[in-house]
Scaffold this motif. Structure first.
Motif, PDB file in Angstrom:
ATOM      1  N   GLN A   1       0.839  -1.185   0.000  1.00 50.97           N
ATOM      2  CA  GLN A   1       0.000   0.000   0.000  1.00 50.97           C
ATOM      3  C   GLN A   1       0.876   1.237   0.000  1.00 50.97           C
ATOM      4  O   GLN A   1       1.967   1.233   0.545  1.00 50.97           O
ATOM      5  CB  GLN A   1      -0.950  -0.002   1.187  1.00 50.97           C
ATOM      6  CG  GLN A   1      -0.297  -0.168   2.542  1.00 50.97           C
ATOM      7  CD  GLN A   1      -1.330  -0.316   3.631  1.00 50.97           C
ATOM      8  OE1 GLN A   1      -2.197   0.535   3.773  1.00 50.97           O
ATOM      9  NE2 GLN A   1      -1.247  -1.384   4.399  1.00 50.97           N
ATOM     10  N   THR A   2       0.381   2.249  -0.677  1.00 56.92           N
ATOM     11  CA  THR A   2       1.030   3.548  -0.689  1.00 56.92           C
ATOM     12  C   THR A   2       0.053   4.532  -0.047  1.00 56.92           C
ATOM     13  O   THR A   2      -1.050   4.139   0.350  1.00 56.92           O
ATOM     14  CB  THR A   2       1.359   4.011  -2.127  1.00 56.92           C
ATOM     15  OG1 THR A   2       0.123   4.253  -2.817  1.00 56.92           O
ATOM     16  CG2 THR A   2       2.191   2.972  -2.883  1.00 56.92           C
ATOM     17  N   ASP A   3       0.418   5.787   0.005  1.00 57.57           N
ATOM     18  CA  ASP A   3      -0.518   6.789   0.520  1.00 57.57           C
ATOM     19  C   ASP A   3      -1.733   6.935  -0.391  1.00 57.57           C
ATOM     20  O   ASP A   3      -2.784   7.381   0.050  1.00 57.57           O
ATOM     21  CB  ASP A   3       0.170   8.147   0.671  1.00 57.57           C
ATOM     22  CG  ASP A   3       1.199   8.152   1.792  1.00 57.57           C
ATOM     23  OD1 ASP A   3       1.129   7.261   2.670  1.00 57.57           O
ATOM     24  OD2 ASP A   3       2.070   9.027   1.781  1.00 57.57           O
ATOM     25  N   GLN A   4      -1.565   6.562  -1.664  1.00 56.07           N
ATOM     26  CA  GLN A   4      -2.637   6.747  -2.649  1.00 56.07           C
ATOM     27  C   GLN A   4      -3.456   5.493  -2.948  1.00 56.07           C
ATOM     28  O   GLN A   4      -4.606   5.595  -3.368  1.00 56.07           O
ATOM     29  CB  GLN A   4      -2.062   7.236  -3.988  1.00 56.07           C
ATOM     30  CG  GLN A   4      -1.470   8.623  -3.957  1.00 56.07           C
ATOM     31  CD  GLN A   4      -0.058   8.635  -3.372  1.00 56.07           C
ATOM     32  OE1 GLN A   4       0.692   7.685  -3.529  1.00 56.07           O
ATOM     33  NE2 GLN A   4       0.291   9.705  -2.675  1.00 56.07           N
TER      34      GLN A   4
ATOM     35  N   TYR B   1      -3.960   0.808  -2.699  1.00 55.67           N
ATOM     36  CA  TYR B   1      -3.609  -0.576  -2.368  1.00 55.67           C
ATOM     37  C   TYR B   1      -3.324  -1.258  -3.697  1.00 55.67           C
ATOM     38  O   TYR B   1      -4.065  -1.067  -4.663  1.00 55.67           O
ATOM     39  CB  TYR B   1      -4.774  -1.278  -1.667  1.00 55.67           C
ATOM     40  CG  TYR B   1      -5.101  -0.681  -0.325  1.00 55.67           C
ATOM     41  CD1 TYR B   1      -4.416  -1.081   0.812  1.00 55.67           C
ATOM     42  CD2 TYR B   1      -6.089   0.288  -0.209  1.00 55.67           C
ATOM     43  CE1 TYR B   1      -4.710  -0.522   2.055  1.00 55.67           C
ATOM     44  CE2 TYR B   1      -6.397   0.845   1.025  1.00 55.67           C
ATOM     45  CZ  TYR B   1      -5.705   0.434   2.149  1.00 55.67           C
ATOM     46  OH  TYR B   1      -5.997   0.987   3.365  1.00 55.67           O
TER      47      TYR B   1
ATOM     48  N   ARG C   1      -7.024   4.756  -2.407  1.00 56.96           N
ATOM     49  CA  ARG C   1      -7.398   4.990  -1.010  1.00 56.96           C
ATOM     50  C   ARG C   1      -8.177   6.292  -0.926  1.00 56.96           C
ATOM     51  O   ARG C   1      -7.883   7.243  -1.631  1.00 56.96           O
ATOM     52  CB  ARG C   1      -6.150   5.100  -0.145  1.00 56.96           C
ATOM     53  CG  ARG C   1      -5.408   3.806  -0.048  1.00 56.96           C
ATOM     54  CD  ARG C   1      -4.161   3.971   0.751  1.00 56.96           C
ATOM     55  NE  ARG C   1      -4.520   3.909   2.171  1.00 56.96           N
ATOM     56  CZ  ARG C   1      -3.660   3.619   3.124  1.00 56.96           C
ATOM     57  NH1 ARG C   1      -2.401   3.395   2.840  1.00 56.96           N
ATOM     58  NH2 ARG C   1      -4.062   3.578   4.375  1.00 56.96           N
TER      59      ARG C   1
ATOM     60  N   PRO D   1      -9.199   8.437   2.305  1.00 50.10           N
ATOM     61  CA  PRO D   1      -9.269   8.555   3.763  1.00 50.10           C
ATOM     62  C   PRO D   1     -10.551   9.230   4.249  1.00 50.10           C
ATOM     63  O   PRO D   1     -10.941   9.056   5.392  1.00 50.10           O
ATOM     64  CB  PRO D   1      -8.040   9.386   4.127  1.00 50.10           C
ATOM     65  CG  PRO D   1      -7.588  10.024   2.872  1.00 50.10           C
ATOM     66  CD  PRO D   1      -8.110   9.201   1.731  1.00 50.10           C
TER      67      PRO D   1
END
Length: 194
Positions: A90-93, A95, A177, A179
């Motif tokens: 996973q990255t901040d942006q 999966y 992702r 949030p």
């Protein structure tokens, strides 16, 4: 020369009773011992569709919380022996899942998102003979195809999930992702009806 195609991601699968028959460990061992080379490629050690991918037996038709685990820890033995091309991170942006589809290719692979909670990768390997059930996924599915069901993380934006197949072999699934995303599919339906 490499080729990459975008796969269609289905969100409306109304098949009743699909995956209702669980694959037990003793049944799987018997099935694998009698299987063809294709069966061994699809369900063998290191394959995304192997019930033994994560170390212990886990029925691939049951949803697995993949992104709750680090791929390095679950797959370290297989990677050290060169037996797996499965990876997820996973990255901040987003999966991301990458896996080889051994011997199955684009012609029969399907990606479904179920109720915004589960992503399902499946495909049919051989046709069912005459049967009372019309769908191969409603019986001993492992005799006719393959599946891997994965739980989506809560912040996954399942509406923007994309799947690609490179060279008819390497599957890549990207799930953005979000949030701020708190809607479930039921919430979205409720908002649309107001």
């Amino acid at each position: 020369m490499s080729s990459c195609i975008k796969l269609e991601v289905e969100t409306e699968d109304q098949t009743p009773q699909k995956w209702c028959i669980s694959l037990a460990e003793d049944v799987f061992k018997r099935f694998l011992s009698q299987g063809s080379p294709t069966v061994h490629k699809v369900f063998g050690e290191g394959s995304l569709f192997s019930p033994l991918l994560f170390g212990n037996f886990f029925d691939p038709s049951d949803a697995f919380p993949l992104w709750d685990f680090e791929s390095e820890s679950l797959l370290s033995n297989l990677r050290n022996s060169g037996k797996s091309s499965v990876d997820w991170f996973q990255t901040d942006q987003a999966y991301v899942l990458k896996a080889e589809l051994p011997g199955v290719g684009k012609t029969n692979g399907q990606i479904h998102v179920e109720k915004g909670k589960t992503v399902e990768i499946s495909g049919q390997l051989k046709q069912q003979r005459e049967s009372k059930t019309k769908d191969w996924r409603s019986c001993n599915w492992w005799e006719y195809g393959y599946v891997r069901r994965l739980e989506l993380p809560e912040d996954a934006d399942w509406r923007r999930l994309e799947a690609y197949l490179s060279n008819d072999v390497i599957l890549e699934i990207r799930i953005p992702r979000n949030p701020l995303h708190t809607d479930t599919p039921e919430d979205a339906v409720g908002k649309n009806s107001e």
